[in-house]
Motif scaffolding. Structure first.
Motif, PDB file in Angstrom:
ATOM      1  N   UNK A   1      42.235  33.051  85.740  1.00 20.17           N
ATOM      2  CA  UNK A   1      41.712  31.978  86.590  1.00 20.17           C
ATOM      3  C   UNK A   1      41.117  30.865  85.733  1.00 20.17           C
ATOM      4  N   UNK A   2      40.346  31.247  84.738  1.00 21.77           N
ATOM      5  CA  UNK A   2      39.712  30.236  83.874  1.00 21.77           C
ATOM      6  C   UNK A   2      40.771  29.412  83.143  1.00 21.77           C
ATOM      7  N   UNK A   3      41.819  30.094  82.680  1.00 26.43           N
ATOM      8  CA  UNK A   3      42.858  29.367  81.945  1.00 26.43           C
ATOM      9  C   UNK A   3      43.621  28.425  82.878  1.00 26.43           C
ATOM     10  N   UNK A   4      43.922  28.909  84.093  1.00 26.15           N
ATOM     11  CA  UNK A   4      44.633  28.060  85.055  1.00 26.15           C
ATOM     12  C   UNK A   4      43.778  26.852  85.443  1.00 26.15           C
ATOM     13  N   UNK A   5      42.476  27.085  85.590  1.00 29.62           N
ATOM     14  CA  UNK A   5      41.544  25.993  85.933  1.00 29.62           C
ATOM     15  C   UNK A   5      41.577  24.930  84.828  1.00 29.62           C
ATOM     16  N   UNK A   6      41.471  25.396  83.564  1.00 26.47           N
ATOM     17  CA  UNK A   6      41.470  24.470  82.429  1.00 26.47           C
ATOM     18  C   UNK A   6      42.796  23.723  82.346  1.00 26.47           C
ATOM     19  N   UNK A   7      43.873  24.442  82.626  1.00 25.47           N
ATOM     20  CA  UNK A   7      45.212  23.825  82.566  1.00 25.47           C
ATOM     21  C   UNK A   7      45.309  22.664  83.555  1.00 25.47           C
ATOM     22  N   UNK A   8      44.889  22.911  84.774  1.00 25.60           N
ATOM     23  CA  UNK A   8      44.993  21.869  85.803  1.00 25.60           C
ATOM     24  C   UNK A   8      44.074  20.694  85.472  1.00 25.60           C
ATOM     25  N   UNK A   9      42.874  21.006  85.015  1.00 26.90           N
ATOM     26  CA  UNK A   9      41.939  19.928  84.669  1.00 26.90           C
ATOM     27  C   UNK A   9      42.528  19.054  83.545  1.00 26.90           C
ATOM     28  N   UNK A  10      43.155  19.676  82.536  1.00 19.99           N
ATOM     29  CA  UNK A  10      43.760  18.909  81.432  1.00 19.99           C
ATOM     30  C   UNK A  10      44.925  18.071  81.943  1.00 19.99           C
ATOM     31  N   UNK A  11      45.749  18.671  82.790  1.00 18.22           N
ATOM     32  CA  UNK A  11      46.890  17.934  83.346  1.00 18.22           C
ATOM     33  C   UNK A  11      46.419  16.716  84.119  1.00 18.22           C
ATOM     34  N   UNK A  12      45.348  16.929  84.919  1.00 15.80           N
ATOM     35  CA  UNK A  12      44.853  15.822  85.725  1.00 15.80           C
ATOM     36  C   UNK A  12      44.254  14.741  84.832  1.00 15.80           C
ATOM     37  N   UNK A  13      43.560  15.177  83.762  1.00 22.99           N
ATOM     38  CA  UNK A  13      42.985  14.199  82.832  1.00 22.99           C
ATOM     39  C   UNK A  13      44.097  13.400  82.162  1.00 22.99           C
ATOM     40  N   UNK A  14      45.149  14.125  81.764  1.00 26.53           N
ATOM     41  CA  UNK A  14      46.277  13.451  81.106  1.00 26.53           C
ATOM     42  C   UNK A  14      46.944  12.469  82.060  1.00 26.53           C
ATOM     43  N   UNK A  15      47.100  12.905  83.304  1.00 32.05           N
ATOM     44  CA  UNK A  15      47.727  12.036  84.306  1.00 32.05           C
ATOM     45  C   UNK A  15      46.873  10.794  84.532  1.00 32.05           C
ATOM     46  N   UNK A  16      45.550  11.007  84.549  1.00 35.83           N
ATOM     47  CA  UNK A  16      44.644   9.879  84.762  1.00 35.83           C
ATOM     48  C   UNK A  16      44.758   8.881  83.606  1.00 35.83           C
TER      49      UNK A  16
END
Lengths: 409, 195, 330
Positions: B175-190
């Motif tokens: 869960x922690x890894x998936x959370x970090x993954x999505x947060x990074x993806x969203x940051x990159x997209x931003x």
């Protein structure tokens, strides 16, 4: 304490707090999670001095409950659908012998065609078995009703079914507050059987009654059943006082504006379309009707909490002067209409009510808010017939889509 | 009210996911409800479950017809076409896949769908950390990373309660890894958007 | 040589319960203060061996349990003739629920007693062959496999006598019943059908299985006493001749039970945990015709053309004698 619980878990834990002496179990969907949960509690000791018996059929489940109840124990079992029919003979027998067994019925359709999903055909088939039938509108009430059911059944010497919609309630997870164990102990008197197989005072139970005494035996059973309404109402009031929430009762009244359940809600008025329903569809109606009300549609909601005994007087009182009655019925009397509608009609005989039977949710067909709103509008504009099948697909039997419970309108 | 629909296959823990999401929502202070859509389906068959969050007690027993959020635990379900049925305009879609948004939209024939589509390799992460294809915890964490009504802490608490011991810890790690993954993806997209 | 016939009554024999034996060796029935669990006034037919056997079985069980016995009874003759409201011929606490569920009701009673911590009260279930071998078999089997603490007694009169003598799966081959009439080329119940409830019980490996007849009171009482000394699921199968169903003289019920044993047709045995532990040897072997001829249900066997069937009966007796070594010395 409010907590997030599956309906079956809530029922199992509440049953455990009622301190049954014997629990007998046979698996059938959608009741299974209840007896599974009880089997765990039997192993952990949470069930206390209780024998948990895995039997070989529903017929034996009810028979073990009969023996246990006659020997002086608070007896419990749970079933559904085909299982209820398989034990039918013993269901009648328990009532005839006045044994206050409590049984959860996780309401499910009856085959053929085989169907594991919810409707009320199972319990309706045994409506004249001599059992009380109390219907839960939601999982909170399903749990609470078991406490009331033991109290009522044991005071009357009449067995009680607590009916909860299979899957719709049994497998749904909600925010609930379980009756606290100490509070249940304070509320529910210990089981003191009026007849018991006791070696010190031997009695014979289950004799044959000939033509000279059978009618009178049934008449006495009938009189006892007439007492049931007052006893159900009394224990439901006491439950409200002890636990601070409404459960059980004979008829559920709902506030005109909010559609929230309220004992003090006024009766329906002339000109109101009143929807009468039983079980979990009451929740969907609570969600669907306020929008109609806000749009100026004069609609009221009344729930039938006790189907057996049928609360004719309480229903008439709740319906007040309303004469347009829409009954949402989850069981079909073939060639006639909804089963509940028949009892509503008998209760309203001579009142010149226009009663519409809406057969809905058979075999797990989801009952949609929009469909219910549509029915009320049609009742109001005079286009709803005496018998309507909600969301009926015409043109033959539809080809199933992926996932048998897919929603289509 | 927020309505979430979870699609997966029998054996993936779809029903468990909906129940855990409800618990996490309750910890966040919501009224909640989880409804499994049960069939007689066996392992591998498509399964749907629903979850609702609201501020007032939830009364309806209607299945979720118009979800705000769709979680897809198995990308092979996209081709069947119905996973986005009724999705509210501007809704959120999270798909468990190693692919990207473009591939998801293509597979689902949903190139023009008005929705935010996120991807997370939840099954891959869970296989690595837990050894089993049970992506529920990782998917819920991905949801927590992209919505404001559930926290990662709540998801972790619920996962650990549901699976005590090593299984719970492995799920929590996923869960922690998936959370970090999505947060990074969203940051990159931003960053891409802002650039 | 002159022969003097001495009535059994005077010999202190097995037949009258041993009244000339010392008090502690006598049968329960020989005592004037026997429990009389099934007391007088019931409506059983003349010569009903079920009524006799039920009283003997229950008196012994009550005695063995120190008077603390609860009974569950299946629907059938025994229930109907004993409990027509408002009368009851039963002295122990007794319940009748349904035809098929006596074993399950008994399980419920035993479970309740366990939950109440009452290990001093014992439970007995009883029914006829219909309620045991046919319609109640699932409940009996369930009670067996769970090893519930119940002694189940089947009074086998080989048919549905309560409803007017129809065939059950305990009806013997070639017997005429209301549903297997003695007409056509294969009159009566077909050969090759039916089942052995004793062997079915043994297959469950319950702690104790036995068969007995009212022709041997001491043996019947001993088996009930043995059964009551054991906890868990126990099974006793008692052959009970039925004058109405069998078409026999009421005075011949005990004699028929005896010839069933002595011809090899009804093996009297004991088994523990599925293993045969004791067999009653044939004392004075008789031909199957001694058992069959007094019964009108077999009358067609003694008309021209019945010889084949009699041979098959002899073969059945021989098979039993071989299987259980009923003559001894094997």
């Amino acid at each position: 304490m409010r907590e997030v619980l599956e309906g079956s878990q809530a029922v199992a834990r509440t049953v455990a707090r009622c301190r049954p002496g014997v629990v007998c179990a046979y698996p059938i969907s959608p009741q299974t999670h209840i007896v599974e949960a009880l089997s765990v509690m039997a192993r952990t000791g949470e069930l206390g001095a209780c024998e948990y018996v895995n039997v070989e059929s529903e017929f034996s489940a009810m028979s073990v409950a009969i023996g246990a109840s006659a020997a002086g124990s608070r007896a419990y079992t749970a079933t559904a659908s085909q299982g209820l029919l398989y034990m039918a003979e013993a269901v009648f027998n328990a009532a005839g012998m006045g044994l206050p067994i409590v049984m959860t019925v996780a309401n499910r359709a009856i085959g053929a065609p085989i169907n594991i999903w919810n409707d009320h055909s199972d319990a309706m088939a045994l409506r004249d078995s001599g059992w009380l039938q109390l219907y839960a509108a939601d999982n909170q009430e399903a749990a609470d009703l078991h406490v009331i059911a033991f109290a009522v059944a044991e005071e009357l010497g009449i067995p009680a079914m607590v009916c909860m919609d299979g899957f719709v309630l049994t497998h749904a997870t909600d925010v609930l507050e379980l009756p606290d164990a100490d509070a249940v102990d304070a509320f529910l008197p210990p089981y003191l059987p009026t007849q018991v197989l006791d070696v010190e005072y031997p009695i014979t139970i289950g004799t044959m009654a000939g033509p000279e005494s059978f009618t009178e035996t049934k008449y006495l059973q009938h009189l006892r059943f007439l007492d049931a309404a007052e006893v159900i109402d009394g224990w439901s009031r006491r439950f409200l006082e002890a636990f601070g929430r409404e459960a059980g009762g004979l008829v559920a009244r709902y506030d005109r504006d909010t559609c929230e359940r309220s004992r003090d809600a006024s009766a329906a008025r002339a000109g109101d379309v009143t929807v009468v329903a039983m079980g979990s569809v009451l929740g969907t109606l609570q969600a669907a009707l306020p929008a109609l009300h806000d749009a100026g549609v004069p609609v009221r909601l009344v729930g039938v909490s006790s189907f057996r005994p049928f609360p004719a007087a309480a229903l008439r009182a709740a319906l007040g002067a309303s004469r347009d009655i829409v009954v949402i019925d989850r069981a079909l009397e073939l060639g006639s209409g909804g089963v509940l509608t028949g009892d509503v009609g008998r209760a309203l005989a001579g009142t010149r009510s226009r009663i519409h039977s809406v057969v809905a949710g058979l075999g797990g067909r989801p009952i949609l808010e929009a469909s219910l709103q549509d029915v009320v509008r049609r009742a109001l504009d005079g286009t709803l017939g005496a018998l309507d099948f909600l969301d009926l697909k015409t043109g033959g039997i539809p080809v199933p889509t992926a996932g048998a419970t897919e929603v289509h309108r | 009210m927020r309505q979430i629909r979870i699609h997966g296959r029998g054996g993936q823990g779809v029903v468990t996911a909906a129940e855990m999401l409800a618990r996490a929502g309750f910890l966040a202070g919501h009224e909640v409800q989880a409804i499994p859509s049960f069939g007689s389906e066996r392992t591998g068959a498509p399964v749907v479950a629903y979850c609702r969050f609201a501020d007032a007690p939830l009364r309806t027993r209607e299945p979720v017809l118009a979800p705000d959020v769709v979680l897809v635990q198995d990308p092979t379900l996209l081709a069947a076409g119905r996973v986005f049925a009724g999705l509210a305009p501007g809704g959120l879609v999270i798909v468990d896949t190693a692919g990207d948004e473009r591939e998801v939209r293509a597979a689902a024939h949903a190139q023009d769908l008005d929705a935010t589509v996120l991807t997370v390799p939840a099954t891959a992460i869970t296989l690595r950390l837990l050894g089993k294809p049970k992506p529920a915890a990782a998917m819920l964490a991905a949801y927590a990373a992209s919505a404001d009504d559930v926290t990662l802490d709540a998801v972790l608490q619920v996962v650990r309660e549901r699976f005590p011991g090593a299984v719970g810890e492995a799920n929590a790690a996923a869960a922690e890894e998936a959370f970090a993954f999505v947060r990074e993806e969203r940051a990159a997209a931003a960053e891409v958007r802002d650039a | 040589m002159t022969t003097v016939h001495i009535p059994f009554l005077q010999t202190g024999s097995l037949a009258v319960g041993g009244r000339l034996l010392s008090a502690d060796e006598r049968s329960v029935q020989s005592h004037s203060d026997r429990p009389s669990s099934l007391t007088k006034g019931h409506r059983a037919c003349q010569g009903c061996a079920e009524a006799l056997a039920a009283r003997w079985v229950m008196d012994t069980a009550v005695d063995a349990a120190g008077g603390r016995l609860v009974v569950a009874n299946a629907t059938g003759c025994l229930e109907v003739f004993s409990t027509l409201y408002p009368e009851s011929a039963w002295k122990p606490p007794w319940i009748h629920s349904l035809f098929a569920n006596a074993a399950a009701v008994a399980t419920g009673i035993a479970s309740s007693l366990r939950a109440q911590g009452r290990d001093d009260v014992r439970v007995l279930a009883q029914g006829g062959d219909g309620g045991t071998v046919d319609i109640g078999l699932a409940a009996v089997s369930g009670m067996f496999e769970r090893n519930d603490d119940v002694l189940y007694v089947c009074y086998d009169n080989q048919g549905y006598m309560n409803t007017g003598v129809q065939r059950s799966s305990a009806t013997p081959a070639s017997a005429r019943t209301a549903t297997t009439p003695a007409v056509g080329s294969t009159p009566g119940q077909a050969f090759g059908q039916g089942k052995s409830m004793v062997r079915i019980a043994m297959a469950h490996e319950v702690p104790y299985v036995a068969s007995a007849t009212p022709a041997d009171l001491r043996d019947l009482e001993a088996k009930v006493r043995t059964a009551m000394s054991i906890h868990g699921a126990r099974y006793l199968h008692v052959l009970v001749p039925c004058p109405v169903g069998w078409g026999s003289e009421p005075s011949q019920s005990i004699a028929l039970a005896r010839s069933a044993v002595q011809s090899g047709i009804f093996p009297v045995l004991e088994a523990r945990a599925g293993e045969l532990t004791d067999v009653q040897r044939i004392r004075e072997r008789c031909d199957v015709t001694e058992y069959l001829r007094p019964q009108a249900r077999f009358a067609h066997l003694f008309r021209p053309g019945g010889e084949d069937a009699l041979d098959r009966w002899r073969a059945l007796a021989e098979a039993n004698i071989r299987r259980y070594d009923l003559l001894g010395g094997a």
